[in-house]
Scaffold this motif. Structure first.
Motif, PDB file in Angstrom:
ATOM      1  N   ASN A 123       0.476  -1.403  -0.044  1.00 20.97           N
ATOM      2  CA  ASN A 123      -0.330   0.112  -0.192  1.00 20.97           C
ATOM      3  C   ASN A 123       1.093   1.038   0.079  1.00 20.97           C
ATOM      4  O   ASN A 123       1.714   1.369   0.653  1.00 20.97           O
ATOM      5  CB  ASN A 123      -0.463   0.099   1.423  1.00 20.97           C
ATOM      6  CG  ASN A 123      -1.990   0.955   1.523  1.00 20.97           C
ATOM      7  OD1 ASN A 123      -1.452   2.570   1.562  1.00 20.97           O
ATOM      8  ND2 ASN A 123      -2.916   0.895   1.460  1.00 20.97           N
ATOM      9  N   GLY A 177       0.282   3.996   0.655  1.00 22.50           N
ATOM     10  CA  GLY A 177       0.012   5.444   1.716  1.00 22.50           C
ATOM     11  C   GLY A 177       0.538   4.975   2.700  1.00 22.50           C
ATOM     12  O   GLY A 177       1.466   5.736   3.631  1.00 22.50           O
ATOM     13  N   GLU A 207      -3.766   4.801 -10.442  1.00 25.28           N
ATOM     14  CA  GLU A 207      -3.966   5.956  -8.830  1.00 25.28           C
ATOM     15  C   GLU A 207      -3.380   6.276  -8.747  1.00 25.28           C
ATOM     16  O   GLU A 207      -3.735   7.007  -7.810  1.00 25.28           O
ATOM     17  CB  GLU A 207      -4.058   4.199  -8.198  1.00 25.28           C
ATOM     18  CG  GLU A 207      -4.931   3.949  -7.200  1.00 25.28           C
ATOM     19  CD  GLU A 207      -4.957   2.512  -5.919  1.00 25.28           C
ATOM     20  OE1 GLU A 207      -4.820   2.043  -6.728  1.00 25.28           O
ATOM     21  OE2 GLU A 207      -4.888   3.036  -4.848  1.00 25.28           O
ATOM     22  N   HIS A 208      -1.852   5.933  -9.066  1.00 21.92           N
ATOM     23  CA  HIS A 208      -0.738   6.842  -8.113  1.00 21.92           C
ATOM     24  C   HIS A 208      -0.135   7.792  -9.307  1.00 21.92           C
ATOM     25  O   HIS A 208       0.512   8.356  -8.717  1.00 21.92           O
ATOM     26  CB  HIS A 208       0.345   5.890  -7.621  1.00 21.92           C
ATOM     27  CG  HIS A 208      -0.483   5.761  -6.585  1.00 21.92           C
ATOM     28  ND1 HIS A 208      -0.052   3.987  -7.015  1.00 21.92           N
ATOM     29  CD2 HIS A 208      -0.805   5.734  -5.180  1.00 21.92           C
ATOM     30  CE1 HIS A 208      -1.029   3.386  -5.907  1.00 21.92           C
ATOM     31  NE2 HIS A 208      -1.085   4.479  -4.461  1.00 21.92           N
ATOM     32  N   ASP A 209      -0.619   8.247 -10.614  1.00 21.66           N
ATOM     33  CA  ASP A 209      -0.340   8.713 -11.088  1.00 21.66           C
ATOM     34  C   ASP A 209      -0.243  10.383 -11.516  1.00 21.66           C
ATOM     35  O   ASP A 209      -1.365   9.970 -11.063  1.00 21.66           O
ATOM     36  CB  ASP A 209      -0.922   8.303 -12.674  1.00 21.66           C
ATOM     37  CG  ASP A 209       0.205   8.762 -13.944  1.00 21.66           C
ATOM     38  OD1 ASP A 209      -0.997  10.099 -14.690  1.00 21.66           O
ATOM     39  OD2 ASP A 209       0.980   8.103 -14.740  1.00 21.66           O
ATOM     40  N   VAL A 210       0.639  11.042 -11.300  1.00 14.89           N
ATOM     41  CA  VAL A 210       0.315  12.165 -11.954  1.00 14.89           C
ATOM     42  C   VAL A 210       1.258  12.564 -13.088  1.00 14.89           C
ATOM     43  O   VAL A 210       2.888  12.519 -13.033  1.00 14.89           O
ATOM     44  CB  VAL A 210       1.017  12.971 -11.383  1.00 14.89           C
ATOM     45  CG1 VAL A 210       1.159  14.375 -10.572  1.00 14.89           C
ATOM     46  CG2 VAL A 210       0.320  12.563  -9.105  1.00 14.89           C
ATOM     47  N   ASP A 224       3.508   8.019  -8.773  1.00 15.46           N
ATOM     48  CA  ASP A 224       3.759   8.139  -7.929  1.00 15.46           C
ATOM     49  C   ASP A 224       4.909   9.078  -6.686  1.00 15.46           C
ATOM     50  O   ASP A 224       5.507   8.978  -6.041  1.00 15.46           O
ATOM     51  CB  ASP A 224       3.666   7.554  -6.751  1.00 15.46           C
ATOM     52  CG  ASP A 224       3.359   7.106  -4.736  1.00 15.46           C
ATOM     53  OD1 ASP A 224       2.543   6.426  -3.656  1.00 15.46           O
ATOM     54  OD2 ASP A 224       3.195   8.997  -4.691  1.00 15.46           O
ATOM     55  N   PRO A 225       4.747  10.497  -7.390  1.00 15.24           N
ATOM     56  CA  PRO A 225       5.776  11.339  -7.584  1.00 15.24           C
ATOM     57  C   PRO A 225       6.675  11.486  -6.153  1.00 15.24           C
ATOM     58  O   PRO A 225       7.274  12.131  -5.284  1.00 15.24           O
ATOM     59  CB  PRO A 225       5.895  12.929  -7.958  1.00 15.24           C
ATOM     60  CG  PRO A 225       4.363  13.032  -8.343  1.00 15.24           C
ATOM     61  CD  PRO A 225       3.905  11.104  -8.674  1.00 15.24           C
ATOM     62  N   PHE A 226       5.098  11.885  -5.063  1.00 11.19           N
ATOM     63  CA  PHE A 226       4.840  11.838  -3.624  1.00 11.19           C
ATOM     64  C   PHE A 226       6.066  10.870  -2.841  1.00 11.19           C
ATOM     65  O   PHE A 226       6.824  11.355  -2.014  1.00 11.19           O
ATOM     66  CB  PHE A 226       4.109  11.936  -2.854  1.00 11.19           C
ATOM     67  CG  PHE A 226       3.215  12.580  -3.611  1.00 11.19           C
ATOM     68  CD1 PHE A 226       1.833  12.550  -4.444  1.00 11.19           C
ATOM     69  CD2 PHE A 226       2.760  14.579  -3.363  1.00 11.19           C
ATOM     70  CE1 PHE A 226       1.179  13.819  -4.520  1.00 11.19           C
ATOM     71  CE2 PHE A 226       2.636  15.138  -3.845  1.00 11.19           C
ATOM     72  CZ  PHE A 226       1.371  15.221  -4.469  1.00 11.19           C
ATOM     73  N   LEU A 227       6.042   9.887  -3.388  1.00 11.87           N
ATOM     74  CA  LEU A 227       6.869   8.384  -2.914  1.00 11.87           C
ATOM     75  C   LEU A 227       8.375   8.625  -3.687  1.00 11.87           C
ATOM     76  O   LEU A 227       8.616   8.689  -2.312  1.00 11.87           O
ATOM     77  CB  LEU A 227       5.934   6.928  -2.943  1.00 11.87           C
ATOM     78  CG  LEU A 227       7.006   5.866  -2.483  1.00 11.87           C
ATOM     79  CD1 LEU A 227       6.744   6.460  -0.962  1.00 11.87           C
ATOM     80  CD2 LEU A 227       6.370   5.133  -2.796  1.00 11.87           C
TER      81      LEU A 227
END
Lengths: 160, 818
Positions: free
Chosen positions: B187, B189, B234-237, B242-245
């Motif tokens: 996950n 998050g 889900e995590h694409d920007v 997931d750039p945050f991760l």
């Protein structure tokens, strides 16, 4: 992140989330000064400024300024993305969000923020998951409401 | 009792208010209603009322009477109540109020609630505003939740743990076991929050850092998967997963790799991969690149990788997005010391940023430009920087001018270039330069002997143009005073000599005296300059007349000077030529940082000025303590001395007794009315002791403080103009024996109610047979106007043996301390 402020072009505060302990008086002072500083910026200027010992990242969406105070080791560019993600969440939830939505549903704006950030850091990086959680919580709120003794129609519309 | 109005209704109503007064009235009415509703302990509408209160609180109205109500809401079983209750707690309560502790039990219960959303509320509130006491009480619960399989709760528990650790660092150990499997989560998050938790722990404890280093391979793997994996909706920007991760992992890698060869090597490849493969078209990609660059620069990366990083920053500088340019300049500023050559390659781009519209970018570019100046690029860079100085906002001018002076001092290719550069700064940004630039410049000019004619000519011409910029005017007056004869003789080699007459020069100087634009300090400079010309020009009568006029000037400083000069003409005319002769080369000051020998790269330059070592004035602690013991009683004396590299003479220097003792640092406050002591350059280093006893003090008689074994020490007094509580005492030490007294050191101590400052002595040799004196200036701050007492200690070598003596000085004339 130390705090996040949302304010209008006239300087009216629409949301304030503080992740550091400060007295009410200090919060008011900081808010006043920062709002003044950011509103004085010209459109061509960059989204970052140094203020006291913090870095301020701000971005304007329509009539609202989203302003975050981050620490020295935090990444300014990703903070812009965090702001953008929050706006996207609000947009999805309210359907083409505008300032009025946030004014009239400020508590919901807070709930959404609290599902996205915790203690100043992102807790969920998937847009879908944040919205799902809010949806479920809203349902839970509805359920418990229905569980109360049903009130008359007149009571519902606030006439008795 | 009618139901309280709904929240939206209230908001709508308040927004219809047309004036602040109307709004206040509505709010007061509603608050009263809410208060009575609270008094009635109404459970049904409490939630609604608190919500309204929160709205009014946001508008700026007091809402503290709702604090307890929030607690009641939290304790309620209804989810709606809890939601608003916790929100209210986060907005209205803070750890300063004891009330908040009442929450602890509720939170504890809710952390164990059957509904995860309630648990979530509790975790969120604790992680946002939990005080240390609350954290201590509830850390165990948080730790339990950190181990749960419910990812919704686990991610919140991780961030809550971060808050607990920040509040109570000792509890960090407690969370260590739970971190074991955090990174094996799928996950995102949980992964993200786990990385944040690990980062916090590593930052706080070197042991933890060492412990978690073994996670580097796992982190590298996760990062690799993020980059290599295909599109994940889900995590694409903007096409990045997931750039945050990614950013958080890069940051943790930075901490783990710093100072550790093995870890740094293990992450080398992935860093290179991220650096080369990340999309740069949008902000999100650049955010990742930015973090990557920061990591590369901080760990022990190989040089190829470092160059790659700097090149990324160079590309950032060319980006259209000003945010990216800003971030690049900030990072380059951090790396310019360590990777100087690599950053130099981007110098022209950086210099272009000086012309950017954004204030923050301009400032960064300016700082970086100064950092990049060196002996090779000084001419080109200075041209750009001077151009910047001409056109920049006033807020930059002071810093830029200081930077130019510093750079010019370090790297000037020739004396002429140096003087030209300084002239340029003074003429374009003259009102913004720091106060100490005037004495610095004067010293520079004095030391460039062969440039005197050129300098005075240029300054004279500048004066003819503009007399409004005080630092320029002051330097110019001083120079004309010193080198006026060169001006007349038309000796200039560097440029076409100008033709002036004595009268024209005196006209200019007199013009300064009467002009409204001149500050009192400037007037002082010009009067002194006129006086000096009495030995260089032949129009002595004219000068005598000017000087006598100012003998009755309202300005006390000018009056004092004029009176003294008058006396020079009348009683001491035989001394005049000696007193007014050319200034000797001065010692180099250490004002703006480390003392450096002026570099003159190539070009037509003779030898360089060597910094002389002034006589040691430092008082080692033990000697000070001797004096301390002896003065005894309740008065603990305070001895203060200057640092040895301070110059003995510095006209215009504003040594504030209460402020900094060292000259290094940003500019002091704008110039107070007048410099502290007598005409700065006439007295210092001169030996004529008896002459100025009666003139010097504004009415305070001199005194003999010590007279033993052939060593006589006299004190002469004057008041420092800006501060009447400061007495300036000059000691004059003379030696009537047949042998010199060498290694002469004068020390003084005063009672605690005073503050004392000793400036550097003129020399440490008191010549035999009264052939000369050693002078030293003491400044005493006497705020309580108490009787001045002093204990002095003298050490010197005489006829081969060391002599030491202590004495008390109690015969201060009353005027010196009243």
């Amino acid at each position: 992140m130390q705090f996040m402020l949302l304010f209008s072009r006239q300087g009216k505060l629409r949301l304030q989330k503080w992740y550091v302990p400060l007295s009410d008086k200090e919060k008011k002072k900081i808010t006043r000064e920062l709002v003044q500083t950011v509103l004085a910026r010209k459109p061509k200027m960059c989204s970052f400024l140094e203020w006291r010992d913090l870095k301020i990242v701000y971005k304007r969406y329509a009539s609202l300024y989203f302003c975050c105070a981050i620490e020295d080791q935090d990444n300014e560019l990703i903070t812009l993305e965090i702001i953008h993600r929050y706006v996207e969440l609000l947009d999805k939830y309210f359907g083409s969000v505008c300032e009025l939505d946030i004014i009239f549903n400020f508590e919901k704006a807070y709930f959404i923020l609290d599902e996205f950030l915790l203690g100043g850091e992102a807790q969920e990086t998937s847009k879908k998951n944040v919205l799902k959680a809010i949806e479920q919580a809203d349902l839970l709120q509805e359920d418990t409401k229905e569980a109360e003794t049903p009130r008359s129609v007149l009571e519902e519309i606030g006439l008795t | 009792m009618p139901a309280p109005i709904r929240l939206r209704e209230l908001i709508r109503t308040i927004r219809t208010a047309r004036t602040q007064a109307e709004e206040r009235e509505m709010i007061q009415k509603e608050c009263a209603a809410i208060r009575s509703s609270f008094r009635e302990e109404d459970n049904t509408y409490r939630c609604r009322n608190v919500a309204k209160l929160l709205y009014m609180h946001m508008l700026g109205y007091p809402a503290h009477f709702g604090q307890l109500e929030c607690l009641k809401l939290i304790a309620s079983q209804k989810f709606t109540d809890k939601r608003i209750g916790y929100l209210g707690a986060m907005l209205l309560l803070d750890e300063r109020q004891d009330v908040h502790l009442l929450m602890t039990n509720c939170i504890k219960n809710d952390l164990n609630h059957s509904t995860q959303y309630v648990q979530g509320l509790a975790l969120c509130t604790l992680g946002c505003m939990g005080s240390s006491e609350m954290c201590r009480d509830l850390a165990g619960e948080v730790e339990k939740l950190l181990k749960t399989s419910n990812s919704y709760l686990r991610k919140k528990a991780a961030l809550c743990a971060v808050h607990v650790i920040r509040k109570v660092p000792e509890l960090m150990e407690m969370f260590l076991p739970a971190t074991k499997n955090l990174l094996s989560e799928k996950n995102h998050g949980v992964l993200h929050t786990s990385v944040v938790l690990l980062t916090e722990m590593c930052e706080r404890s070197p042991d933890m850092l060492a412990h978690f280093r073994k996670l580097v391979p796992q982190l590298v793997r996760i990062l690799k998967n993020l980059i290599m994996s295909g599109y994940s909706p889900e995590h694409d920007v903007s096409g990045i997963s997931d750039p945050f991760l990614q950013v958080r992992i890069l940051r943790l890698l930075r901490i783990l790799g710093k100072g550790d060869d093995d870890s740094s090597e293990a992450m080398n490849d992935i860093l290179a991969q991220v650096a080369t493969n990340t999309e740069t078209s949008k902000n999100v990609g650049n955010a990742i690149l930015y973090e990557t660059v920061l990591t590369i620069m901080d760990i022990k990366s190989e040089s190829g990788l470092r160059v790659l990083a700097i090149n990324i920053l160079g590309r950032f500088l060319l980006n259209n997005d000003k945010n990216i340019r800003y971030v690049a300049l900030t990072s380059l500023l951090k790396t310019v010391q360590t990777d100087h050559n690599a950053v130099q390659r981007h110098r022209s781009t950086i210099v272009d940023c000086l012309k950017d519209l954004d204030v923050s970018i301009k400032r960064r570019a300016m700082e970086l430009s100064f950092a990049l100046v060196n002996g090779n690029n000084i001419r080109g860079m200075m041209k750009e920087l001077l151009y910047f100085l001409d056109s920049c906002d006033p807020e930059f001018k002071a810093d830029c001018a200081s930077g130019v002076f510093l750079a010019a001092e370090k790297y000037a290719p020739s004396k002429r270039w140096h003087i030209d550069t300084i002239m340029r700064v003074l003429t374009t940004a003259g009102s913004y330069v720091r106060d100490d630039s005037v004495p610095n410049l004067i010293q520079l000019i004095t030391n460039s002997v062969e440039m005197h004619a050129y300098t005075v000519q240029r300054l004279y011409k500048a004066l003819l143009d503009d007399i409004s910029q005080q630092p320029l005017v002051q330097v110019a007056s001083w120079c004309i005073g010193e080198y006026g004869d060169l001006l007349l003789s038309g000796q200039c080699e560097e440029e076409e000599p100008i033709q002036v007459t004595e009268d024209e020069v005196l006209d200019v100087l007199e013009g300064l005296l009467v002009s409204n634009l001149s500050t009192p300090v400037t007037r002082g400079y010009s009067l002194t300059a006129i006086m000096k010309l009495s030995t260089r020009f032949s129009s002595v009568n004219r000068i005598k007349k000017v000087v006598s006029i100012y003998g009755s000037s309202i300005d006390v400083e000018l009056q004092q000077r004029a009176v003294e000069y008058n006396a020079l003409f009348k009683k001491y005319d035989h001394m005049r030529p000696a007193l007014l002769e050319r200034m000797p080369i001065m010692e180099k000051t250490a004002s703006n940082g480390p003392t450096e020998i002026v570099q003159t790269n190539g070009e037509t330059e003779p030898s360089v000025v060597e910094p002389k070592h002034p006589p040691p004035v430092n008082q080692p602690a033990s000697q000070g303590n001797d004096l301390l013991d002896l003065l005894g009683g309740n008065d603990v004396p305070v001895i203060q001395t200057t640092m040895p590299t301070k110059p003995a003479s510095a006209g215009g220097e504003l040594l504030d007794l209460l402020g900094d003792l060292s000259l290094g640092g940003p500019a002091p406050a704008p110039a107070p009315p007048a410099p502290a002591s007598q005409p700065p350059f006439l007295l210092d280093g001169l030996s004529s002791q008896p002459l100025f006893n009666d003139i010097a003090a504004a009415g305070i008689p001199p005194m003999t403080a010590y007279n033993k074994n052939g060593l006589k020490i006299d004190f002469t007094f004057e008041r420092a103009n800006p501060n009447p509580n400061v007495a300036v005492i000059t000691i004059h030490a003379s030696n009537s024996t047949e042998a010199d007294m060498t290694d002469f050191v004068f020390q003084a101590a005063v009672p605690k109610t005073f503050q004392l400052q000793l400036l550097s002595p003129s020399s440490n040799v008191v010549p035999a047979l009264n052939q000369g004196t050693v002078t030293q200036v003491i400044r005493v701050l006497n705020q309580q106007k108490q009787q001045l007492r002093m204990r002095i200690k003298l050490t010197y070598t005489h006829k081969g043996s060391a002599v030491q003596d202590l004495a008390e000085v109690n015969n201060f004339p009353p005027q010196s301390w009243q």
